[in-house]
Write an enzyme that holds these catalytic residues in place. Sequence first.
Site, PDB file in Angstrom:
ATOM      1  N   GLU A  17       0.814  -1.210   0.000  1.00  0.00           N
ATOM      2  CA  GLU A  17       0.000   0.000   0.000  1.00  0.00           C
ATOM      3  C   GLU A  17       0.855   1.271   0.000  1.00  0.00           C
ATOM      4  OE1 GLU A  17      -2.475  -3.127   2.302  1.00  0.00           O
ATOM      5  OE2 GLU A  17      -0.361  -2.604   2.027  1.00  0.00           O
ATOM      6  N   CYS A 652      26.799  -1.757  -8.217  1.00  0.00           N
ATOM      7  CA  CYS A 652      26.008  -0.619  -7.763  1.00  0.00           C
ATOM      8  C   CYS A 652      26.772   0.200  -6.731  1.00  0.00           C
ATOM      9  CB  CYS A 652      24.679  -1.116  -7.174  1.00  0.00           C
ATOM     10  SG  CYS A 652      23.491  -1.637  -8.435  1.00  0.00           S
ATOM     11  N   HIS A 706      18.054   6.662 -10.640  1.00  0.00           N
ATOM     12  CA  HIS A 706      17.125   6.542  -9.519  1.00  0.00           C
ATOM     13  C   HIS A 706      16.267   7.795  -9.364  1.00  0.00           C
ATOM     14  CE1 HIS A 706      19.050   2.826  -8.360  1.00  0.00           C
ATOM     15  NE2 HIS A 706      20.215   3.423  -8.412  1.00  0.00           N
TER      16      HIS A 706
END
Length: 769
Positions: A17, A652, A706
């Site tokens: 949610e 990363c 990002h």
Amino acid sequence: MSIATSLGFPRIGRRRELKSALEAHWAGELSEAGLQEAARLLRAESHSLQQGLGIGHIPSNDFALYDHVLDTACMVGAIPPGYGWRGGEVTLPTYFALARGTGGGDAAAGLPALEMTKWFDTNYHYLVPRLAAGQHFAVTANRPLALFREALARHRRTRPVLLGPVSFLLLAKTDDGSDPLDLLDRLLPCYAQVLAELAAEGCAWVQMDEPVLALDLAPKARAALRHAYETLARGATPRLLLASYFAPIADNLPTALALPVAGLHLDLVRGRDDLAPVLAAIGPATWLSLGLVDGRNVWRADLRAALATAREAARALGGSERLMIAPSCSLLHVPVDLAQEDRLDPAIRPWLAFATQKLAEVATIARGLDEGEGAIAEALEASDAALRTRRDSARVHRTDVAARLLGATPEMERRPAPHAARRARQRQRLPLPAFPTTTIGSLPQTSGVRRTRAALARGEIGAAEYDEAIATWTEDAIRLQERIGLDVLVHGEFERNDMVKYFGEQLDGFAFTRHGWVQSYGSRCVAPPIIWGDVARPRPMTVRWARHAQSLTARPVKGMLTGPVTMLQWSFVRDDLPRETVCRQIALALRDEVADLEAAGLAIIQVDEPAFREGLPLRTADREAYLRWAVSCFRLATAVVRDDTAIHTHMCYAEFQDIMPAIATMDADAISIETARSRMELLEAFAGHGPSAYPAEIGPGVWDIHSPRIPPEEEILALLRLARRKLADDQLWVNPDCGLKTRNWREVIPALENLVGAARRLRAEAIPA
């Protein structure tokens, strides 16, 4: 009586949610008030669930809309200049500007996001606070107090969670490179104020997370911990539970035990050896929180063994009155509820526990400690049965996989020629221009892609219709990349749902969940596979679409695989074998795939290892062994190709300086890394001097994917010029920071056009007409 407690609960909700609310808000479809109401309902649901499970100390302020480290920075006013903040409570637009950047397509008006990096050795990402040398701190709003009051209004007296002041500073960076700990005395009044206001409100306990206690700390850091907590103890505070996790406290135990706090939490899953010295030295009034249930993995606890440990502690303390029973760390790192998983293999399901089940285990252990084994006899029997069936399963332990592991030799980990000789042959096969351009792998997964994949899963379309759609998107992507002018193309990975799940679904030994989501950062959630048995590859996994993409163009297309270490790190890994053994099983499966891709005509095969450093143990003494087997597994997977086939890899955000020898030993022909947010700072580790310089080719990321912000060509060119100061021209590739799956085409096309334009201008500068 002991207290069952939790260090933190997943923020995202049973059905993600939080993700839905955040993305609706960012899209302009949900107001700020609507987002805050969704967050409030999630917190209420979490507290109600924990109370119903029998948790006595329920945490609050463990919830964050984006990141708890960012929340702490906002709480103490650590907002870098340029974001429009002029004091007072940090607004939601400013908060999200720090998290995501601003500007979108208006690059000139945009602000970059804060740098992002891994949270210790997990796959959660935090935003790195940016501090000035003379940073001024002030409490902008006492959010822990507000959330304590929110819970109190629902008749729940919670235990607020704060990131401790020393960990906050050690996780931060200063603009001038000075030691953030020099700012401690400026920061402590903020913590003192927050704690005093909580105490005045009737808050009994506050959990102070100092996970840096799991690291190798310098004397200055230990002194900072002593100074911080002695200073805070002189004010009005609730009782403080000092929490560390992810590794043993070990040689920092004398420091931790000497601090004026009311309780100490131990991670007894990863730091079992801490228990005996703590029991021998803990003060007569100090509480002890036992992290007995693994908060980072999905396996059911051995309740009988956990109960025995709790009893050992109770005997040493003269009873259970000063004991808390807890997970090893926050449950942020595991899915919310196993009860939602109605399609898991029924043989595997009894072996598992998610956050909800783990708190039930915590409550069961506490009850067994206080009331005796008879009170939890049924739970103990179920735990024993699950352990027994897992141990004895022929599906878990395969003789063919064991035999292949035994047959692996050191020669299988060596390429025929050294890198310099390979480079010449690879350039002869692929005569690329200077500063070649490429992307990292994935291209935008639009709503149409996701709908088509969902339709296939629901049986609404057949495999032929699905394959036709994938083929169309792949061809469109190839044509688009050709038009933009990229030198090395990718097929786009439209057939892939996730860079680990896609492979795991085609490998034996992996299981998958429908709702097993965990937060990676912000609204980004992942559903890690569960490695439950021996790993093997029944058939090729990626060859079909790689071959198809290469057939569409004369330009080289990269084969794209996820490396063995990342497959391991981004999965929930079985805990009945050493991680090294599981990783070697994966490496052998990938080795077969690499060989098949080369046979299909691919000249570049990229084996991504974004989680390579993430697996590095937090303690220096444990690192050499990890790096040895991690490098060995990468080479086992890749050293099967000819010299004229290039092996690329991608990593990363991470600090690479301390693992550079290992990265070089991986023997890849090129590596791409995320560097845009750090403005090429990470390249220092690769540049080196003489023998310490990285020997292969490097693609430092020049576009932070990002963030929705589109970097202008001038900005990319400036970053490339910085890179040229650190690297030789024949080393430098031009690429984004990471894969483009989460971005949309409106952002990607202009950004890639700017990237190619910057590379062309750089060529003109380097090779004047």
